[in-house]
Design a protein around this motif. Structure first.
Motif, mmCIF file in Angstrom:
data_model
loop_
_atom_site.group_PDB
_atom_site.id
_atom_site.type_symbol
_atom_site.label_atom_id
_atom_site.label_comp_id
_atom_site.label_asym_id
_atom_site.label_seq_id
_atom_site.Cartn_x
_atom_site.Cartn_y
_atom_site.Cartn_z
ATOM 1 N N ALA A 261 27.719 -59.082 -21.421
ATOM 2 C CA ALA A 261 26.538 -58.242 -21.183
ATOM 3 C C ALA A 261 26.863 -57.150 -20.171
ATOM 4 O O ALA A 261 27.357 -57.426 -19.085
ATOM 5 N N ASP A 262 26.559 -55.921 -20.516
ATOM 6 C CA ASP A 262 26.882 -54.793 -19.647
ATOM 7 C C ASP A 262 25.693 -53.885 -19.357
ATOM 8 O O ASP A 262 25.850 -52.844 -18.737
ATOM 9 N N ALA A 263 24.518 -54.244 -19.827
ATOM 10 C CA ALA A 263 23.334 -53.421 -19.575
ATOM 11 C C ALA A 263 22.126 -54.330 -19.430
ATOM 12 O O ALA A 263 21.969 -55.293 -20.164
ATOM 13 N N PHE A 264 21.252 -54.002 -18.460
ATOM 14 C CA PHE A 264 20.034 -54.779 -18.214
ATOM 15 C C PHE A 264 18.830 -53.844 -18.190
ATOM 16 O O PHE A 264 18.883 -52.798 -17.579
ATOM 17 N N VAL A 265 17.763 -54.295 -18.799
ATOM 18 C CA VAL A 265 16.505 -53.548 -18.741
ATOM 19 C C VAL A 265 15.465 -54.482 -18.143
ATOM 20 O O VAL A 265 15.224 -55.562 -18.662
ATOM 21 N N GLU A 266 14.861 -54.066 -17.050
ATOM 22 C CA GLU A 266 13.855 -54.904 -16.399
ATOM 23 C C GLU A 266 12.477 -54.556 -16.939
ATOM 24 O O GLU A 266 12.101 -53.395 -17.026
ATOM 25 N N CYS A 267 11.721 -55.596 -17.280
ATOM 26 C CA CYS A 267 10.395 -55.392 -17.857
ATOM 27 C C CYS A 267 9.290 -55.429 -16.819
ATOM 28 O O CYS A 267 8.126 -55.670 -17.168
ATOM 29 N N GLY A 268 9.604 -55.200 -15.581
ATOM 30 C CA GLY A 268 8.584 -55.141 -14.552
ATOM 31 C C GLY A 268 8.327 -53.711 -14.130
ATOM 32 O O GLY A 268 8.875 -52.764 -14.689
ATOM 33 N N THR A 274 16.853 -56.264 -11.293
ATOM 34 C CA THR A 274 17.993 -55.363 -11.461
ATOM 35 C C THR A 274 18.715 -55.129 -10.142
ATOM 36 O O THR A 274 19.914 -54.827 -10.132
ATOM 37 N N LYS A 275 18.020 -55.252 -9.015
ATOM 38 C CA LYS A 275 18.686 -55.159 -7.712
ATOM 39 C C LYS A 275 19.699 -56.291 -7.572
ATOM 40 O O LYS A 275 20.800 -56.109 -7.042
ATOM 41 N N PHE A 276 19.319 -57.489 -8.042
ATOM 42 C CA PHE A 276 20.225 -58.628 -7.980
ATOM 43 C C PHE A 276 21.423 -58.389 -8.902
ATOM 44 O O PHE A 276 22.559 -58.730 -8.575
ATOM 45 N N VAL A 277 21.139 -57.814 -10.069
ATOM 46 C CA VAL A 277 22.202 -57.549 -11.035
ATOM 47 C C VAL A 277 23.221 -56.568 -10.455
ATOM 48 O O VAL A 277 24.430 -56.790 -10.511
ATOM 49 N N GLU A 278 22.726 -55.487 -9.903
ATOM 50 C CA GLU A 278 23.621 -54.459 -9.353
ATOM 51 C C GLU A 278 24.439 -54.995 -8.184
ATOM 52 O O GLU A 278 25.602 -54.627 -8.015
ATOM 53 N N ALA A 279 23.834 -55.870 -7.386
ATOM 54 C CA ALA A 279 24.562 -56.451 -6.257
ATOM 55 C C ALA A 279 25.588 -57.473 -6.722
ATOM 56 O O ALA A 279 26.612 -57.671 -6.074
ATOM 57 N N SER A 280 25.308 -58.132 -7.853
ATOM 58 C CA SER A 280 26.188 -59.195 -8.328
ATOM 59 C C SER A 280 27.306 -58.682 -9.223
ATOM 60 O O SER A 280 28.406 -59.225 -9.234
ATOM 61 N N VAL A 281 27.028 -57.629 -9.997
ATOM 62 C CA VAL A 281 28.021 -57.072 -10.916
ATOM 63 C C VAL A 281 27.989 -55.554 -10.826
ATOM 64 O O VAL A 281 27.333 -54.887 -11.625
ATOM 65 N N PRO A 282 28.678 -54.978 -9.861
ATOM 66 C CA PRO A 282 28.676 -53.523 -9.699
ATOM 67 C C PRO A 282 29.164 -52.816 -10.958
ATOM 68 O O PRO A 282 30.072 -53.282 -11.636
ATOM 69 N N CYS A 286 21.628 -50.529 -15.440
ATOM 70 C CA CYS A 286 20.328 -51.144 -15.184
ATOM 71 C C CYS A 286 19.244 -50.080 -15.312
ATOM 72 O O CYS A 286 19.371 -48.995 -14.749
ATOM 73 N N VAL A 287 18.211 -50.398 -16.063
ATOM 74 C CA VAL A 287 17.106 -49.460 -16.252
ATOM 75 C C VAL A 287 15.792 -50.204 -16.050
ATOM 76 O O VAL A 287 15.627 -51.328 -16.527
ATOM 77 N N VAL A 288 14.883 -49.578 -15.325
ATOM 78 C CA VAL A 288 13.528 -50.115 -15.141
ATOM 79 C C VAL A 288 12.588 -49.044 -15.684
ATOM 80 O O VAL A 288 12.175 -48.141 -14.956
ATOM 81 N N GLU A 375 15.667 -56.675 -20.180
ATOM 82 C CA GLU A 375 16.240 -56.709 -21.510
ATOM 83 C C GLU A 375 17.536 -55.925 -21.507
ATOM 84 O O GLU A 375 17.662 -54.926 -20.850
ATOM 85 N N VAL A 376 18.497 -56.397 -22.285
ATOM 86 C CA VAL A 376 19.781 -55.711 -22.361
ATOM 87 C C VAL A 376 19.936 -55.071 -23.720
ATOM 88 O O VAL A 376 19.935 -55.757 -24.720
ATOM 89 N N PRO A 377 20.053 -53.753 -23.786
ATOM 90 C CA PRO A 377 20.191 -53.110 -25.079
ATOM 91 C C PRO A 377 21.612 -53.219 -25.585
ATOM 92 O O PRO A 377 22.544 -52.904 -24.886
#
Length: 507
Positions: A261-268, A274-282, A286-288, A375-377
Motif C-alpha cells: 500500500a502506497d496511498a491513503f485517503v482519510e474519510c474524516g 494520515t498524520k500517523f501514516v506519514e510519521a510511520s511511513v515517510p 496521503c489525501v484528506v 481509503e487507498v486508491p
C-alpha cells in the motif's frame, strides 16, 4: 476511518450531499435510525450551508462522525475508486464494517448509539493522554503507577502513543512526562476507552444489544486491535472487544505498507490517521478530501497520479487465514474498502502507512483511529482505483498507580519573564525566532498567518511544547491551556494573545 474525533463542522457535507445520490441515501438512513432511537436527525446540521442545527450529546456526535466517514466513502466510490481494504480506528472500525457492506448503515448507527449508552451508564472517571514517545516508553510510563486500569491504549505512530486510565492518575502521568521533557496532550473524548476499566461496559453491550445480521462484505476490513482481517465476526462482539483492547495502528500501517500500500485517503474532516501514516511511513501519498477546498478534485488528482505511476500490487498472494477478508478498525479518518489480507509481519525497517492493493483477494488497505477511516486508491482496472483507509485516532488507555511524589516537576529552565510593555512586532519577531529554531525553519519564512498545522505541518504535540516555551518566555501560565491556539494556531494569533496577556498583567 477515524474514531472519536471532534464533532464535524456545520455544513461540511453540503457539496457531497447535493452532488451524490448515494450520499443522500446514506444520510437519510442514519437519520431514520436516529429517529427510531429518539435522537434528532444529524444530516441537517452537516448539509445546510448556514450551519443550522445544534448537535446534542455523545450519541449525536458519534452519528455525525459516522455520517462524515460514510459520505466520504460514497464519494470515493462514485468517483471510480475501488478500495482494496478499509481500516478504522477504535469506533471507526464500526464505520469501516458498514462501508465494506459487512453490516447495514442503520445497524451500524444503532450499535454506535448502544455503545455510547453503555459507556455513559458506567460513567467511568477516566481520561486519555497522548504522549510524544514510542509505545515501549509510554507503557513503562503507565506502569510506574502500577494500577490495572492505567494502560497503554494506542500505539499510533513511532513517537505518539495514548495512555488511558483514571483521571487522577493520568494527571500524575502528565506531570511525569513533563518532567522527562516528553510532550503530552489530554484528549477531549466523550468516553475514554481501551482499558480494562471498560470490562463492565463490554459485558453490558454484549448482554443488552440485539444481534444484527452481517456478512462477509464487499471489501476487506483490517482490524488494528485484532491484528487480522475481520472475517465471520459478530459486530457486537467486535465493538465490545475493542473497548478493553489496545489499538495497534502503527503496526497495522506498517503491515499494510509492507504488503504494497502506497496511498491513503482519510474519510474524516481533518488529517488524523494520515498524520500517523506519514510519521510511520515517510513518502507515501496521503489525501484528506474534506480538508481541501475542492474535495472531489483532490480525489480525481490522486486518481490521475496513481494511474500514471501504475497499478499498486499487493505483495501478499494468499487470502487471510479466515478466508473472509481483512478486519477493519474504526477510528478517526475516512472510509475505505477492505480486501482480505493474509497475516503479515510488520517489517523492522521504517514505519509504513499505506497498504497497497491488488485484485480482490490479494491486497490490503489501511484506515487509521479515535476515532476517521482512510481509503487507498489503487488502479485495478482501466477505470478502477483502490483506496487505502487512513488510520483512525485511537484512544490509548494508560495504567493507573501510586502517586508520583518522587519525580521532579520542574524539568525545564524558565527564561526570565518578558517586560509588560511589548508591542506586536517585537513579540512576532521573537516568536518567529523561537519557532524557527525549534522547527529548523528560517525565521523569515514563517508567515504570521500560516496555519501551524494545516500549512506548516506542526503536529499538535509539538505545538504543545512550543506554547509551553512561549508561556515561560512571556510569563503567561494560562497560555498553555488555550486550546484554540492549537486547533487554529498561527503566529499572528499567538502574538496577539501574548500582547493582550502582558497588557492585562501590567494592568
Amino acid at each position: 476511518m477515524p474514531g472519536t474525533v471532534a464533532a464535524p463542522r456545520a455544513g461540511i457535507l453540503s457539496e457531497l450531499h447535493s452532488r451524490y445520490e448515494t450520499v443522500r441515501e446514506a444520510l437519510s438512513r442514519i437519520d431514520k435510525a436516529a429517529g427510531e432511537m429518539g435522537l434528532p436527525p444529524v444530516s441537517a446540521r452537516l448539509t445546510e450551508p448556514g450551519g443550522t442545527g445544534q448537535r446534542r450529546g455523545p450519541e449525536a456526535q458519534y452519528l455525525e462522525i459516522f455520517a462524515v466517514s460514510i459520505a466520504t466513502h460514497h464519494m470515493l466510490i462514485a468517483e471510480g475508486v475501488k478500495p482494496v481494504a478499509i481500516v478504522g480506528q477504535s469506533i471507526g472500525e464500526l464505520w469501516a464494517l458498514a462501508a465494506a457492506g459487512h453490516l447495514s448503515v442503520e445497524d451500524a448507527a444503532r450499535l454506535a448509539v448502544a455503545r455510547s449508552q453503555v459507556l455513559s451508564r458506567q460513567n467511568w472517571d477516566g481520561k486519555m493522554l497522548a504522549v510524544g514517545v514510542d509505545g515501549r516508553r509510554a507503557e513503562s510510563l503507565a506502569g510506574l503507577m502500577n494500577h490495572p486500569d492505567l494502560v497503554l491504549a494506542c500505539e499510533n505512530a513511532p513517537r505518539q502513543s495514548v495512555i488511558s486510565g483514571p483521571e487522577r492518575l493520568i494527571e500524575q502521568v502528565e506531570r511525569v512526562a513533563d518532567a522527562f521533557g516528553w510532550p503530552s496532550l489530554p484528549l477531549d473524548v466523550p468516553h475514554p476507552t481501551h482499558t480494562p476499566a471498560m470490562a463492565q461496559a463490554a459485558r453490558d453491550l454484549r448482554a443488552t444489544t440485539p444481534r444484527v445480521p452481517y456478512g462477509s462484505g464487499r471489501w476487506r476490513v483490517r482490524s488494528p486491535w485484532l491484528g487480522r482481517d475481520v472475517g465471520d465476526d459478530d459486530p457486537v462482539d467486535l465493538v465490545a472487544g475493542a473497548l478493553t483492547a489496545r489499538v495497534r495502528m502503527l503496526h497495522t500501517i506498517r503491515e499494510l505498507h509492507a504488503a504494497g500500500a502506497d496511498a491513503f485517503v482519510e474519510c474524516g474532516e481533518w488529517p488524523v490517521v494520515t498524520k500517523f501514516v506519514e510519521a510511520s511511513v515517510p513518502g507515501v501519498q496521503c489525501v484528506v478530501p474534506l480538508s481541501e477546498s475542492d474535495p472531489v478534485e483532490a480525489v480525481r488528482t490522486l486518481f490521475a497520479e496513481t494511474a500514471d505511476v501504475g497499478r499498486f500490487r499487493s505483495r501478499l498472494p494468499a487470502p487471510s487465514s479466515t478466508g473472509h477478508g481483512a478486519p477493519a478498525r474504526v477510528r478517526t479518518p475516512a472510509t475505505v474498502a477492505a480486501v482480505t489480507v493474509p497475516a503479515v509481519s510488520a517489517p523492522p525497517a521504517p514505519p509504513a502507512t499505506v497498504p497497497a492493493s491488488t485484485p480482490y483477494a490479494a491486497s490490503v488497505t489501511y484506515a487509521p483511529v479515535a476515532a476517521p477511516v482512510v481509503e487507498v486508491p489503487v488502479r485495478v482496472a482501466p477505470a478502477a482505483e483502490v483506496l487505502a483507509p487512513a488510520a483512525p485516532v485511537e484512544e490509548v488507555p494508560a495504567p493507573a498507580a501510586a502517586p508520583v511524589t518522587a519525580v521532579p516537576t520542574e524539568a525545564v529552565s524558565v527564561t526570565p519573564p518578558a517586560s509588560a510593555g511589548l508591542d506586536y512586532d517585537s513579540v512576532l519577531a521573537e516568536l518567529r525566532t523561537l519557532y524557527g529554531d525549534f522547527l529548523g525553519y528560517p525565521a523569515d519564512l514563517l508567515g504570521e498567518d500560516d496555519g501551524l498545522e494545516s500549512e506548516l505541518g506542526v503536529e499538535s504535540l509539538k505545538q504543545v511544547v512550543l506554547l509551553g516555551r512561549v508561556s515561560d518566555r512571556f510569563d503567561l501560565p494560562d497560555l498553555r491551556a488555550n486550546s484554540s491556539l492549537l486547533t487554529v494556531g498561527t503566529l499572528r494569533r499567538i502574538a496577539e494573545t501574548v500582547v493582550q496577556g502582558r497588557a492585562e498583567a501590567a494592568a
